[in-house]
Scaffold this active site. Structure first.
Site, PDB file in Angstrom:
ATOM      1  N   ALA A   1       5.685  -0.064  -4.456  1.00 50.47           N
ATOM      2  CA  ALA A   1       6.134   1.337  -4.365  1.00 50.47           C
ATOM      3  C   ALA A   1       7.343   1.434  -3.434  1.00 50.47           C
ATOM      4  CB  ALA A   1       5.002   2.229  -3.876  1.00 50.47           C
TER       5      ALA A   1
ATOM      6  N   LEU B   1       0.008  -3.354   1.047  1.00 53.58           N
ATOM      7  CA  LEU B   1       0.802  -2.470   1.907  1.00 53.58           C
ATOM      8  C   LEU B   1       1.834  -1.686   1.111  1.00 53.58           C
ATOM      9  CD1 LEU B   1       1.327  -4.635   5.149  1.00 53.58           C
ATOM     10  CD2 LEU B   1      -0.479  -3.007   4.602  1.00 53.58           C
TER      11      LEU B   1
ATOM     12  N   ASP C   1       0.644   5.491  -3.506  1.00 52.29           N
ATOM     13  CA  ASP C   1       1.607   4.555  -2.899  1.00 52.29           C
ATOM     14  C   ASP C   1       3.029   5.103  -2.969  1.00 52.29           C
ATOM     15  OD1 ASP C   1      -0.634   2.982  -2.731  1.00 52.29           O
ATOM     16  OD2 ASP C   1       0.364   1.143  -3.393  1.00 52.29           O
TER      17      ASP C   1
ATOM     18  N   PRO D   1       4.764  -7.602   4.251  1.00 46.47           N
ATOM     19  CA  PRO D   1       4.591  -8.651   3.244  1.00 46.47           C
ATOM     20  C   PRO D   1       4.381  -8.031   1.867  1.00 46.47           C
ATOM     21  CG  PRO D   1       2.579  -8.380   4.519  1.00 46.47           C
ATOM     22  CD  PRO D   1       3.604  -7.462   5.137  1.00 46.47           C
TER      23      PRO D   1
ATOM     24  N   GLY E   1       2.275  -8.007  -1.874  1.00 47.20           N
ATOM     25  CA  GLY E   1       0.986  -8.427  -2.442  1.00 47.20           C
ATOM     26  C   GLY E   1      -0.168  -8.390  -1.449  1.00 47.20           C
ATOM     27  N   ALA E   2      -0.026  -7.589  -0.376  1.00 49.18           N
ATOM     28  CA  ALA E   2      -1.078  -7.542   0.640  1.00 49.18           C
ATOM     29  C   ALA E   2      -1.691  -6.149   0.725  1.00 49.18           C
ATOM     30  CB  ALA E   2      -0.515  -7.962   1.992  1.00 49.18           C
TER      31      ALA E   2
HETATM   32  O1  PMV Z   1      -3.961  -2.293  -3.924  1.00 47.63           O
HETATM   33  P1  PMV Z   1      -4.417  -1.756  -2.616  1.00 47.63           P
HETATM   34  O2  PMV Z   1      -4.879  -2.834  -1.693  1.00 47.63           O
HETATM   35  O3  PMV Z   1      -3.471  -0.792  -1.979  1.00 47.63           O
HETATM   36  O4  PMV Z   1      -5.780  -0.920  -2.876  1.00 47.63           O
HETATM   37  C1  PMV Z   1      -5.874   0.071  -3.820  1.00 47.63           C
HETATM   38  C2  PMV Z   1      -6.970   1.034  -3.466  1.00 47.63           C
HETATM   39  C3  PMV Z   1      -8.183   1.024  -4.362  1.00 47.63           C
HETATM   40  O5  PMV Z   1      -8.911   2.210  -4.043  1.00 47.63           O
HETATM   41  C4  PMV Z   1      -9.063  -0.181  -4.079  1.00 47.63           C
HETATM   42  C5  PMV Z   1      -7.816   1.016  -5.840  1.00 47.63           C
HETATM   43  C6  PMV Z   1      -7.182   2.293  -6.358  1.00 47.63           C
HETATM   44  O6  PMV Z   1      -6.627   2.252  -7.475  1.00 47.63           O
HETATM   45  O7  PMV Z   1      -7.263   3.337  -5.700  1.00 47.63           O
END
Ligand code: PMV
Length: 316
Positions: free
Chosen positions: A106, A102, A149, A97, A99-100
């Site tokens: 990226a 995952l 990511d 999905p 915006g979750a």
């Molecule tokens: O956006 P997400 O759910 O992949 O989380 C990012 C991870 C955090 O440590 C909360 C924020 C960051 O910039 O590292």
């Protein structure tokens, strides 16, 4: 010309979300099921690129005046790669999905960079170049992303990350299964990071040790992954979820999903990524999967299986 198709992984953070913001290390894993982009030429080479990813409800024309962040990010990636900026139709098959947490953005920019760079160098493009091109797009989406990511979307596998240092691949002592459970609750990473910062401002002497402990979990988690210690990983996973809860980023629904995953046979479960919604990951061995973790969750939470890309799924 663009390559006919390219793939990119999704990602989950195993340990170290939020504490990574304060300089602690983090561990992330690529989800082999991520995104595949297919490119076909449009009849008229000057027409705007069409981008369609049905699972994400995305249907866009990439015009230079578009304010849509996806259009801007994609055009910047293509320009950076010296790829064509008109004349193509891009069709995305997403199996995660968006915006979750995952790593959907990226995955999109990595797959796009592969389409464009593959065409330039005529073969498999260099991984570091793919990651650098993806980061151009990620900056449009997220301002100053850490880069984890993009690295995981391009490389897959398990990656150790520390701010300011290159990502390192982590070799696993044994394969393990994760069940990824999207809660369906939208969340904003920036707001959750700000919430942690506010709690830390109010009581630094309480929150700083928790951040330190989350960092220590990463070191222990890495050793447990390399040493194939599933029992240790399970305990670390539960502790990570509780510590993240004490930072204020869990939700009753995420706690329920973790408890249900364990009830249905998972070894342990935690929220992954920013929290406040997004996904839970459940650590499983082959027997746990065979015992029916996914089926059990689908039975307890029928609302989870809304669409194929957002139903719980297992990754090795
Ligand atoms: O956006 P997400 O759910 O992949 O989380 C990012 C991870 C955090 O440590 C909360 C924020 C960051 O910039 O590292």
């Amino acid at each position: 010309a663009l390559q006919p198709s390219a793939v990119a992984c999704g990602k989950v953070i195993l340990f170290g979300e939020h504490s990574v913001v304060y300089g602690q290390p983090a561990l992330a894993a690529g989800l082999a099921r991520g995104l595949t982009l297919h490119a076909t030429p449009l009849p008229r080479p000057r027409d705007a690129i069409e981008l369609s990813i049905p699972a994400w409800d995305l249907d866009l024309r990439l015009t230079p005046d578009s304010e849509h962040p996806v259009a801007r990010a994609c055009l910047e990636v293509l320009a950076h790669c010296d790829g064509p900026v008109t004349g193509w139709r891009l069709e995305g098959e997403a199996r995660i999905p968006c915006g979750a947490g995952l790593g959907s953005s990226a995955a999109l920019t990595v797959a796009l960079a592969r389409l464009a760079l593959g065409a330039v160098v005529d073969g498999e493009p260099d991984l570091d170049e793919v990651i650098a091109a993806s980061m151009i797009g990620e900056r449009v989406f997220h301002g100053t992303p850490s880069g984890i990511d993009s690295a995981v979307a391009a490389r897959g596998g398990v990656v150790a990350f520390e701010r300011g240092a290159p990502c390192q691949a982590v070799a696993l002592g044994a394969s393990l299964w994760l069940v990824v459970i999207p809660s369906g609750i939208p969340r904003q990473t920036g707001a959750l990071v700000a919430g942690v910062a506010a709690r830390r401002d109010r009581m630094p002497e309480v929150i700083d040790p928790i951040i330190g402990a989350l960092g220590q979990l990463v070191h222990r988690g890495r050793a447990a992954l390399t040493g194939a210690r599933l029992d240790v990983l399970a305990e670390l996973t539960s502790v990570a979820h509780e510590l993240l809860g004490s930072l204020g980023v869990s939700l009753p629904m995420l706690d329920r999903l973790c408890a249900a995953a364990v009830e249905h046979g998972a070894l342990a479960a935690k929220l992954t990524g920013a929290g406040g919604g997004g996904c839970v990951i459940a650590l499983c061995d082959t027997e746990a999967l065979a015992r029916g973790v996914i089926e059990g969750l689908a039975h307890s939470f029928p609302e989870l299986a809304r669409a194929p890309a957002s139903a719980p799924f297992a990754v090795e």
